[in-house]
Design an enzyme around this catalytic site. Structure first.
Site, PDB file in Angstrom:
ATOM      1  N   GLU A 333       0.854  -1.179   0.000  1.00 33.86           N
ATOM      2  CA  GLU A 333       0.000   0.000   0.000  1.00 33.86           C
ATOM      3  C   GLU A 333       0.896   1.237   0.000  1.00 33.86           C
ATOM      4  O   GLU A 333       1.200   1.779  -1.035  1.00 33.86           O
ATOM      5  CB  GLU A 333      -0.943  -0.047   1.197  1.00 33.86           C
ATOM      6  CG  GLU A 333      -2.134   0.840   1.017  1.00 33.86           C
ATOM      7  CD  GLU A 333      -3.391   0.342   1.720  1.00 33.86           C
ATOM      8  OE1 GLU A 333      -4.419   0.943   1.494  1.00 33.86           O
ATOM      9  OE2 GLU A 333      -3.335  -0.627   2.491  1.00 33.86           O
ATOM     10  N   GLU A 595      -2.421   0.217  13.472  1.00 29.71           N
ATOM     11  CA  GLU A 595      -3.596   0.563  12.665  1.00 29.71           C
ATOM     12  C   GLU A 595      -4.892   0.263  13.423  1.00 29.71           C
ATOM     13  O   GLU A 595      -5.825   1.049  13.411  1.00 29.71           O
ATOM     14  CB  GLU A 595      -3.562  -0.265  11.373  1.00 29.71           C
ATOM     15  CG  GLU A 595      -4.750  -0.032  10.452  1.00 29.71           C
ATOM     16  CD  GLU A 595      -4.580  -0.708   9.104  1.00 29.71           C
ATOM     17  OE1 GLU A 595      -3.865  -1.725   9.045  1.00 29.71           O
ATOM     18  OE2 GLU A 595      -5.153  -0.211   8.118  1.00 29.71           O
TER      19      GLU A 595
END
Ligand code: BGC
Length: 708
Positions: A333, A595
């Protein structure tokens, strides 16, 4: 314009696999006054002149919207020149690979020499440059490298002029450059229960591994990278998803040192998969790489866990400010997610001077905006993905410049973004299904909120409510910016009033989740803020004094609590050690912000590998409550750049002492408090005229030190 051409190899290199070297030999017989090398690439490059690396920019030219804006670096190479010279440029893919269908990978450079006799000479890339396959047999942003030290590059063909030879996208270097910033040694060599050898650097970080090895020609070295060990203490990196993060090195004969500088990894642990000799920890160094930003903010307290939290926030920023603000540095990502950037920006702008960094990225945001005003969810975008236009993500276009203005006092950033923000507001106004609110659309909203289905990325907070609240906020910011810039913003003032009225009528203060309350409070979308804040406090207590918020609620929850008299509860949430909380990951050994609140669960299980980063700065946004409420250092809207400071420190009995300082553009601001003889003492140092509220009393402060 460079006096040069875009060049490529004339044969098909096993592109995306073997990297190319471009070489120019030249002779100088006059006295050089000065010489500058200008380079950029559709890819990432490294230049060497007479075997010396030119400059220290890692992953140059950085990442921008390449077909519109491509930064050219300029290096003073006067001291590197000799009589006989060899200039070599190495080209790898870097961030360019996802654009490959639009433009071929290529490089362009111009060496401009001024001689002492006043004459000048340009040596630009053209077909006379020779090309060879590099030792770098494979180099990829996500998939790592394969390097063969045995290989000797043979420059036996010429370059060709690249198909797309235009230069209209070239711009001078605009952002901070990315550099090697720190070197970390191995903390521990671990033999895991599976019998694998793992090097622990003690810190989750972004960069690469440097090795020194004395080996035989053809010996194989190979490593894998990971952020955590699993509950049994074994190496784990399934959360990298498709990012292979390879490091495969074939040795030449003798002692050699290597580091892969044309890609990067997010890691704390390195598994040694193949290594020809005994492991000597001294031969391994983790090189930390990030954008060059001046460190400005510091926080310290008597509580070691809070100190670790702040350290994790700082490391989250280092790890994700690598030319653009990314979500995470390890999995497939590493994108400039807008939502992540806006929730963290206030903290980021106190920790480091990020003005230049954000100015460059916001210019990319600007060029990525669609004709109809829509703003993508991450920037630069990648081919061929169609972006999602989401509340709180696209709104970074307004929130980031406004915060940069408040922290740094820079008006240019507002001037630059004002029109694009107007267009963004117009987009919302035109696309909503309910006037004066934002209904409809496809939003991330309170992304990763708790309370949803097991393993779900979304909780129960209503998207329409979040979208409408952010709509109000963005219009409100636009009004403020317009006033700073001396524009007539009466229509936006009117719009803001209408949104507020519509919001109150639609949602009637009936908020179901923590985040719903927070939206109304933070963006002033209720006529009874105290009641809503009390109801939020009650809800939090009913839910066991636990935070439930995701990306949009988390940065504001403590602020709205302390603003309405619930500071003790805010401290409860901050100091909580069990899941879910900011300190829970620390109890699990975290060295960066996770996260998910439960990346690793209390029983040691790991969140599904589909989305679980251990280096995601978003929840590190709590840093701005630490600066703004614990230390009470606040900007003042009509005196941005800390030209005035408003101090509102609030101590808590559970912490013996606390201090924070920010090296602002107006000077060093600091605030500390400590408990002594049953009393709290406050000390404030301000470089400018300021105000303070301490224990409910208001003070006017002159520059200097003040003790209360
Ligand atoms: C990223 C996030 C991002 C999100 C969009 C994720 O995959 O890692 O941080 O904001 O997608 O919701």
């Amino acid at each position: 314009m460079l006096n040069a051409n875009w060049i490529q190899p004339s044969y098909r290199l096993r592109m995306r696999k073997v990297c190319a070297l471009f070489r120019k030999d030249f002779h100088i017989d006059k006295q050089v006054d000065c010489a500058n090398l200008y380079v950029t690439a559709r890819g990432v490059y490294e230049a060497t002149l007479n075997n010396q690396r030119v400059g220290d920019f890692i992953m140059a030219p950085g990442w921008t919207v390449y077909h519109e804006r491509l930064q050219v670096q300029s290096y003073d190479v006067t001291d590197l020149l000799q009589k006989e010279n060899t200039l070599i440029l190495e080209l790898a893919e870097g961030w360019f690979w996802r654009l490959k269908k639009r433009m071929p990978k290529a490089i362009i450079a111009q060496l401009h020499i001024t001689y002492t006799d006043g004459t000048e000479q340009d040596i630009g890339t053209d077909e006379s440059w020779r090309v060879a396959e590099s030792n770098l047999r494979f180099c990829h942003l996500y998939n790592g490298i394969k390097y063969d030290a045995r290989h000797t590059p043979v420059f036996n063909t010429n370059a060709k002029i690249a198909k797309d030879n235009t230069q209209n996208m070239l711009i001078p270097q605009e952002g901070e450059i990315v550099k090697e910033r720190e070197r970390l040694s191995v903390k521990e060599v671990i033999i895991t229960p599976k019998g694998e050898t793992v090097l622990d650097f003690g810190q989750n970080m972004t960069g690469y591994l440097e090795i020194t090895i004395d080996a035989r020609k053809g010996d194989k070295v190979s490593f894998s990278f990971g952020e955590i060990l699993d509950k049994d203490g074994n190496f784990y990196n399934a959360n990298y998803r498709n990012a292979k993060a390879l490091y495969k090195y074939t040795c030449k004969e003798g002692k050699q040192t290597y580091k892969p500088t044309l890609t990067f990894y997010g890691f704390r642990y390195v598994r040694v998969d193949s290594y020809p000799t005994d492991i000597n920890p001294e031969n391994f160094t983790a090189v930390v790489v990030h954008s060059e930003m001046k460190r400005t903010g510091h926080i310290e307290s008597s509580d070691p866990m809070l100190n670790q939290l702040f350290s994790n926030i700082i490391w989250g920023q280092k790890g994700n400010f690598l030319d653009i603000p990314t979500d995470c540095p390890q999995r497939d990502e590493r994108l400039g997610w807008m939502g992540d950037a806006q929730v963290f920006i206030r903290t980021a702008s106190y920790n480091y001077d990020v003005l230049k960094f954000f100015k460059k990225w916001l210019n990319d945001v600007k060029v990525e905006q669609y004709e109809n005003g829509a703003v993508p969810d991450f920037v630069p975008s990648i081919y061929p993905r169609k972006p999602r236009i989401s509340t709180a993500w696209s709104d970074a276009i307004a929130i980031c410049p406004w915060q940069c203005y408040l922290t740094c006092g820079d008006i240019e950033i507002l001037e630059n973004l004002f029109e694009p923000i107007c267009k963004w507001v117009e987009y919302i106004t035109n696309s909503t299904t309910k006037p004066n609110l934002w209904f409809g659309g496809d939003h991330y909203a309170d992304w990763l909120e708790l309370g949803g289905k097991y393993g779900s990325f979304k909780g129960p907070t209503r998207d329409d409510l979040v979208a409408s609240a952010y709509y109000a906020n963005t219009v409100n910011l636009l009004v403020k910016m317009g006033k700073v810039l001396g524009k007539d913003v009466s229509n936006y003032e009117e719009l803001h009033k209408n949104i507020r009225t519509a919001f109150i009528a639609e949602f009637r203060d009936e908020f179901k989740t923590q985040t719903e309350h927070i939206m109304a409070l933070q963006f002033e979308l209720t006529d009874k803020p105290q009641d809503v804040a009390d109801s939020l406090a009650t809800l939090i207590r009913q839910q066991g004094n636990m935070i439930q918020t995701g990306f949009v609620g988390t940065p504001y929850i403590l602020h709205v609590l302390s603003r309405y008299g619930h500071t003790e509860l805010a401290y409860d949430l901050l100091l909580r050690k069990e899941y879910p909380s900011w300190l829970y990951p620390i109890s699990k050994g975290a060295t960066t912000i996770w996260e998910h609140w439960d990346g690793t669960k209390p029983n040691g299980d790991i969140w599904p590998k589909s989305m679980n980063s251990y280096n995601h700065y978003a929840y590190g946004a709590v840093g701005d409550w630490m600066y703004g409420v614990m230390a009470g250092i606040n900007t003042v809207e009509d005196s941005p750049g800390f030209a005035k400071v408003h101090f509102t420190p609030v101590a808590d009995n559970r912490i013996d002492w606390f201090r924070a300082e920010i090296d602002t553009v107006s000077g060093k601001v600091s605030s500390r408090w400590w408990h002594e003889n049953g009393k709290v003492h406050y000390e404030i140092i301000t470089p400018v005229d300021s105000t303070a509220i301490i224990d409910g009393k208001t003070y006017t402060l002159t520059p200097g030190k003040h003790i209360f």
